[in-house]
Scaffold this active site. Structure first.
Site, PDB file in Angstrom:
ATOM      1  N   SER A 140       0.656  -1.274  -0.312  1.00  0.00           N
ATOM      2  CA  SER A 140       0.227  -0.188  -0.540  1.00  0.00           C
ATOM      3  C   SER A 140       0.944   1.035  -0.029  1.00  0.00           C
ATOM      4  CB  SER A 140      -0.906  -0.186   1.239  1.00  0.00           C
ATOM      5  OG  SER A 140      -1.566   1.555   1.671  1.00  0.00           O
ATOM      6  N   TYR A 153      -1.973  -0.911  10.302  1.00  0.00           N
ATOM      7  CA  TYR A 153      -1.999  -1.440   9.284  1.00  0.00           C
ATOM      8  C   TYR A 153      -0.924  -0.895   8.341  1.00  0.00           C
ATOM      9  CZ  TYR A 153      -4.181  -0.767   4.163  1.00  0.00           C
ATOM     10  OH  TYR A 153      -4.702  -0.898   3.147  1.00  0.00           O
TER      11      TYR A 153
HETATM   12  N1  LIG Z   1      -9.034  -0.240  -1.589  1.00  0.00           N
HETATM   13  C1  LIG Z   1      -7.561   0.994  -1.334  1.00  0.00           C
HETATM   14  O1  LIG Z   1      -7.345   1.983  -1.043  1.00  0.00           O
HETATM   15  C2  LIG Z   1      -6.342   0.099  -0.914  1.00  0.00           C
HETATM   16  C3  LIG Z   1      -4.622   0.652  -1.013  1.00  0.00           C
HETATM   17  C4  LIG Z   1      -4.064   0.342  -0.704  1.00  0.00           C
HETATM   18  C5  LIG Z   1      -4.172  -1.480  -0.353  1.00  0.00           C
HETATM   19  N2  LIG Z   1      -4.413  -2.290  -0.262  1.00  0.00           N
HETATM   20  C6  LIG Z   1      -5.490  -3.567   0.152  1.00  0.00           C
HETATM   21  O2  LIG Z   1      -6.051  -3.911  -0.860  1.00  0.00           O
HETATM   22  C7  LIG Z   1      -6.088  -5.597  -0.635  1.00  0.00           C
HETATM   23  C8  LIG Z   1      -7.699  -5.688  -1.208  1.00  0.00           C
HETATM   24  O3  LIG Z   1      -7.757  -4.718  -0.302  1.00  0.00           O
HETATM   25  P1  LIG Z   1      -9.539  -3.997  -1.205  1.00  0.00           P
HETATM   26  O4  LIG Z   1      -9.513  -2.983  -1.487  1.00  0.00           O
HETATM   27  O5  LIG Z   1      -9.721  -5.109  -2.419  1.00  0.00           O
HETATM   28  O6  LIG Z   1     -10.756  -4.856  -0.137  1.00  0.00           O
HETATM   29  P2  LIG Z   1     -12.092  -5.459  -0.147  1.00  0.00           P
HETATM   30  O7  LIG Z   1     -12.871  -6.001   1.230  1.00  0.00           O
HETATM   31  O8  LIG Z   1     -13.057  -5.456  -1.593  1.00  0.00           O
HETATM   32  O9  LIG Z   1     -11.027  -6.695  -0.351  1.00  0.00           O
HETATM   33  C9  LIG Z   1     -10.579  -7.111   0.626  1.00  0.00           C
HETATM   34  C10 LIG Z   1     -10.869  -9.391   0.734  1.00  0.00           C
HETATM   35  O10 LIG Z   1     -10.508  -9.510   1.622  1.00  0.00           O
HETATM   36  C11 LIG Z   1     -10.971 -10.866   1.871  1.00  0.00           C
HETATM   37  N3  LIG Z   1     -10.309 -11.137   3.469  1.00  0.00           N
HETATM   38  C12 LIG Z   1     -10.178  -9.999   4.451  1.00  0.00           C
HETATM   39  N4  LIG Z   1      -9.517 -10.572   5.981  1.00  0.00           N
HETATM   40  C13 LIG Z   1      -9.505 -12.866   5.099  1.00  0.00           C
HETATM   41  C14 LIG Z   1      -8.672 -13.254   5.354  1.00  0.00           C
HETATM   42  N5  LIG Z   1      -7.943 -13.242   7.131  1.00  0.00           N
HETATM   43  N6  LIG Z   1      -8.798 -14.494   4.700  1.00  0.00           N
HETATM   44  C15 LIG Z   1      -9.002 -13.813   3.355  1.00  0.00           C
HETATM   45  N7  LIG Z   1      -9.391 -13.392   3.042  1.00  0.00           N
HETATM   46  C16 LIG Z   1      -9.631 -12.019   3.996  1.00  0.00           C
HETATM   47  C17 LIG Z   1     -11.612 -10.036   2.280  1.00  0.00           C
HETATM   48  O11 LIG Z   1     -13.236 -10.622   2.408  1.00  0.00           O
HETATM   49  C18 LIG Z   1     -12.687  -8.939   1.300  1.00  0.00           C
HETATM   50  O12 LIG Z   1     -13.590 -10.263  -0.008  1.00  0.00           O
HETATM   51  C19 LIG Z   1      -5.736  -5.403   0.998  1.00  0.00           C
HETATM   52  O13 LIG Z   1      -4.621  -5.671   1.283  1.00  0.00           O
HETATM   53  C20 LIG Z   1      -6.015  -4.016   1.053  1.00  0.00           C
HETATM   54  O14 LIG Z   1      -5.419  -4.038   2.055  1.00  0.00           O
HETATM   55  C21 LIG Z   1      -6.076  -1.705  -0.803  1.00  0.00           C
END
Ligand SMILES: NC(=O)c1ccc[n+]([C@@H]2O[C@H](COP(=O)([O-])OP(=O)(O)OC[C@H]3O[C@@H](n4cnc5c(N)ncnc54)[C@H](O)[C@@H]3O)[C@@H](O)[C@H]2O)c1
Length: 283
Positions: A140, A153
């Site tokens: 991230s 985080y």
């Molecule tokens: N959206 C953003 O702005 C952003 C920015 C930087 C990093 N990220 C990272 O991107 C990744 C995906 O996030 P997203 O934005 O698509 O969010 P999201 O909430 O749409 O998807 C996250 C998914 O991870 C699953 N999950 C959560 N805990 C879990 C576990 N213990 N085991 C298996 N699955 C699990 C959830 O059920 C969900 O389907 C994450 O690692 C998040 O930290 C997102």
């Protein structure tokens, strides 16, 4: 011919957001995909909609031994493993470090840092033995710079980026590449989850997040899950065969700093003010 023909991939956090977009992109590029998540209803429905080259497995990435089940399914159903995308994540805890709970800290570390460690270890064992493979971890911008997200985080994401580099250094000569994608502000359900919404309600917040993200970075639009998926396609493909140990931001320029339009464009007036103030001072 797709960029990922014959590739077998395992994707965690595949039921929603970035993971779901990546699963779709991988299928579109000719890969077979094992989708993993703890949201079984959404994960199963997505896998079904993607056809015979996709299947779903329940995996809690924080649990030791869980990802191995998905890797085995990839082997049995699709004949091997070429790509592992360690992407599952939670928003982490919000608030002052002075009030932070040990339980919250441990949970965030378990899903993010331990989850990625367990994934690299399990995927790396298979890939090192076969002499090829690509592991991609979701970092991230919060792991690159302070204050984009909460304490736990941000620290977990910084750890993921460092683990990516140490693992890439060790595994490169065994034929295994390890890279980190670092998303900026991407419109997904993760912000709704941070607000305490359940999985279904959080999906409804995505459009709102797209509107709030539209003007935060030099590229003036919301970041979308497919923006990240396209990089993950490249990193999983043979086109990136000389790329390893990298932390690659996909953030619309967010990490370039404070927006020019909010700061430096006003610099001439600011400098004139300094000149005026000094010239009005008595000698
Ligand atoms: N959206 C953003 O702005 C952003 C920015 C930087 C990093 N990220 C990272 O991107 C990744 C995906 O996030 P997203 O934005 O698509 O969010 P999201 O909430 O749409 O998807 C996250 C998914 O991870 C699953 N999950 C959560 N805990 C879990 C576990 N213990 N085991 C298996 N699955 C699990 C959830 O059920 C969900 O389907 C994450 O690692 C998040 O930290 C997102």
């Amino acid at each position: 011919m797709g960029q990922l023909e014959q590739k077998r991939a395992v994707i965690t956090g595949a039921a929603s957001g970035i993971g779901a977009a990546t699963a779709k992109a991988y299928i579109a590029e000719g890969a077979s995909v094992v989708l993993c998540d703890i949201d079984d209803a959404r994960g199963e429905a997505l896998a079904k909609s993607l056809g015979d080259q996709a299947t779903y497995v329940h995996v809690d990435v924080a649990e030791e031994g869980a990802i191995e089940v998905a890797l085995e399914v990839s082997n049995e159903r699709f004949g091997g493993l070429d790509v592992l995308f360690n992407n599952a994540g939670t928003p982490g805890t919000i608030g002052s470090i002075l009030e932070a709970s040990v339980e919250g800290f441990d949970q965030t570390m378990a899903v993010h840092l331990r989850g990625v460690f367990l994934g690299i270890r399990a995927g790396g064992r298979i890939m090192a033995a076969q002499g090829h493979g690509s592991i991609i971890n979701t970092g991230s911008v919060a792991g690159l710079q302070a204050n984009f997200a909460g304490h736990d985080y941000s620290a977990a994401k910084a750890g993921i980026i460092h683990l990516t580099e140490t693992a890439a250094n060790e595994l490169g000569e065994l034929g295994v590449r390890v890279n980190a994608v670092c998303p900026g502000f991407i419109a997904t359900a993760i912000f709704g989850r941070a607000a305490g919404l359940d999985a279904d309600q959080a999906q409804k917040s995505i459009e709102l997040m797209a509107m709030s993200a539209a003007d935060v970075a030099p590229i003036r639009r919301a970041g979308l899950p497919m923006d990240i998926a396209q990089l993950v396609v490249f990193l999983g493909s043979d086109a990136s065969s000389f790329v390893t140990g990298q932390r690659i931001a996909v953030d619309g320029g967010l990490t370039t700093g404070r927006l020019y339009r909010d700061s430096l464009k006003n610099a001439p007036e600011g400098l004139a003010l300094i000149r005026d103030a000094v010239s009005s001072m008595a000698e």
